[in-house]
Scaffold this motif. Structure first.
Motif, PDB file in Angstrom:
ATOM      1  N   SER A 201       0.629  -0.918   0.547  1.00 46.97           N
ATOM      2  CA  SER A 201       0.150  -0.064   0.198  1.00 46.97           C
ATOM      3  C   SER A 201       1.051   1.041  -0.035  1.00 46.97           C
ATOM      4  O   SER A 201       0.223   2.214  -0.672  1.00 46.97           O
ATOM      5  N   ALA A 202       2.206   1.115   1.014  1.00 46.95           N
ATOM      6  CA  ALA A 202       2.432   2.759   0.559  1.00 46.95           C
ATOM      7  C   ALA A 202       3.367   2.285  -0.201  1.00 46.95           C
ATOM      8  O   ALA A 202       3.791   3.781  -0.650  1.00 46.95           O
ATOM      9  N   LEU A 203       3.819   1.845  -0.758  1.00 48.20           N
ATOM     10  CA  LEU A 203       4.689   1.955  -2.003  1.00 48.20           C
ATOM     11  C   LEU A 203       3.771   1.925  -3.259  1.00 48.20           C
ATOM     12  O   LEU A 203       3.691   3.084  -3.962  1.00 48.20           O
ATOM     13  N   GLY A 204       2.549   2.410  -3.513  1.00 60.35           N
ATOM     14  CA  GLY A 204       1.301   1.764  -4.474  1.00 60.35           C
ATOM     15  C   GLY A 204       1.695   3.485  -4.266  1.00 60.35           C
ATOM     16  O   GLY A 204       1.302   4.296  -5.372  1.00 60.35           O
ATOM     17  N   SER A 205       1.192   3.816  -2.813  1.00 63.14           N
ATOM     18  CA  SER A 205       0.773   5.501  -2.998  1.00 63.14           C
ATOM     19  C   SER A 205       2.488   5.729  -3.259  1.00 63.14           C
ATOM     20  O   SER A 205       1.900   7.250  -4.325  1.00 63.14           O
ATOM     21  N   ALA A 233       4.749  11.910  -2.323  1.00 64.63           N
ATOM     22  CA  ALA A 233       5.337  11.063  -2.716  1.00 64.63           C
ATOM     23  C   ALA A 233       6.858  10.247  -1.492  1.00 64.63           C
ATOM     24  O   ALA A 233       7.313   9.669  -1.410  1.00 64.63           O
ATOM     25  N   THR A 234       7.532  11.639  -1.171  1.00 66.69           N
ATOM     26  CA  THR A 234       8.206  11.660  -0.410  1.00 66.69           C
ATOM     27  C   THR A 234       7.683  10.523   0.930  1.00 66.69           C
ATOM     28  O   THR A 234       8.364  10.034   2.025  1.00 66.69           O
ATOM     29  N   THR A 235       7.006  11.623   1.843  1.00 60.18           N
ATOM     30  CA  THR A 235       6.447  10.904   2.929  1.00 60.18           C
ATOM     31  C   THR A 235       5.815   9.700   2.678  1.00 60.18           C
ATOM     32  O   THR A 235       6.126   8.701   3.708  1.00 60.18           O
ATOM     33  N   ALA A 236       5.324   8.580   2.007  1.00 62.33           N
ATOM     34  CA  ALA A 236       4.735   7.827   1.066  1.00 62.33           C
ATOM     35  C   ALA A 236       6.214   6.688   1.283  1.00 62.33           C
ATOM     36  O   ALA A 236       5.927   5.704   1.618  1.00 62.33           O
ATOM     37  N   LEU A 237       7.036   7.367   1.045  1.00 57.48           N
ATOM     38  CA  LEU A 237       8.398   6.624   0.719  1.00 57.48           C
ATOM     39  C   LEU A 237       9.039   6.176   2.126  1.00 57.48           C
ATOM     40  O   LEU A 237       9.702   5.162   2.213  1.00 57.48           O
ATOM     41  N   GLU A 238       9.195   7.066   2.941  1.00 59.46           N
ATOM     42  CA  GLU A 238       9.179   6.816   4.087  1.00 59.46           C
ATOM     43  C   GLU A 238       8.287   6.239   5.193  1.00 59.46           C
ATOM     44  O   GLU A 238       9.007   5.850   5.250  1.00 59.46           O
TER      45      GLU A 238
END
Length: 261
Positions: A201-205, A233-238
């Motif tokens: 889910s996080a990687l999808g976002s 994108a930065t937040t989701a990758l973190e």
């Protein structure tokens, strides 16, 4: 019911789901039709993955893969439109909605879907013949072997801080869907499977926001949203990196074999 019987029933159940979602897409009954259609096809691919080198499943596997490739741009456009609507950019939605309707027509009447249906109809008889010939005697060990290989790849990805996040997203999706297709054969615990889902889910976002930033480079009307998407994108990758640490703690031990690429 034998394992082979159960396997065939799973594919046939997904085939019904394909028909249903396609009918919804053709009639434009709801906005989740294409998504559900793609999920059903993806799950078919997951079921076939351990046997993709067998002649009896090659045609269906390739047809499912081609359908997925051809419908990806349309699904991406759907998600983009939903994002623009939620952020109140109605003027940006209208021209993209026109393109979306045309893309739906291409999918519904396209050769990729017709070929998929043909292969779904032809597949069971060939699979049953392979069973009669004794070619499916080791079907369960083969599935277990494929799952162990995927988990070893996850270990390699977890250990490599430079591992490409696009490739990680694909690896996570494949491992998750394969585990969901064969839960009784997967060495993943329930907690590990849940962690895998959250990481996906996080990687999808992250992937969605990253792709939108790339779109903004060529579609100038999207540029007002570029910085917002970049931040998201930065937040989701973190978040994905945090989930990756959690997954590493829940993965079963390596098979003991050499690291896989």
């Amino acid at each position: 019911m034998s394992f082979v019987d159960t396997f065939v029933v799973e594919i046939l159940t997904l085939q019904v789901a394909v028909y249903h979602a396609h009918a919804r897409l053709e009639s434009r009954t709801d906005r989740e039709a294409l998504h559900d259609l793609r999920v059903a096809v993806r799950r078919i691919r997951s079921l076939l993955r351990p046997f993709r080198s067998m002649n009896v499943v090659v045609a269906l596997s390739e047809a499912a893969a081609e359908f997925g490739r051809q419908t990806t741009p349309t699904r991406d456009l759907e998600v983009m439109i939903q994002e623009l609507e939620e952020r109140g950019f109605a003027k940006l939605v209208k021209p993209r909605s026109s393109r979306l309707g045309s893309s739906y027509d291409d999918i519904v009447n396209g050769s990729a879907f017709k070929n998929l249906l043909i292969q779904l109809d032809d597949w069971p008889s060939g699979f049953r013949l392979a069973e009669v010939k004794g070619e499916l005697k080791h079907i369960q060990p083969q599935i277990k072997k494929t799952l162990r290989k995927q988990i070893d790849r996850l270990h390699a990805a977890v250990d490599d801080v430079q591992f490409d996040r696009h490739q990680l997203r694909i690896l996570v999706k494949r491992t998750r869907y394969l585990t969901e297709a064969f839960p009784e054969l997967s060495p993943l615990s329930r907690d590990a499977a849940l962690s895998l889902k959250e990481l996906q889910s996080a990687l999808g976002s992250w992937h969605d926001h990253y792709q939108w930033c790339q779109k903004a480079l060529v579609e100038t009307d999207l540029q007002p949203l570029e910085q917002t998407w970049l931040s998201s994108a930065t937040t989701a990758l973190e978040k994905a990196d945090t989930q990756l640490v959690d997954l590493a703690q829940r993965l079963p031990k390596r098979s003991g074999k050499k690291k896989l690429p």
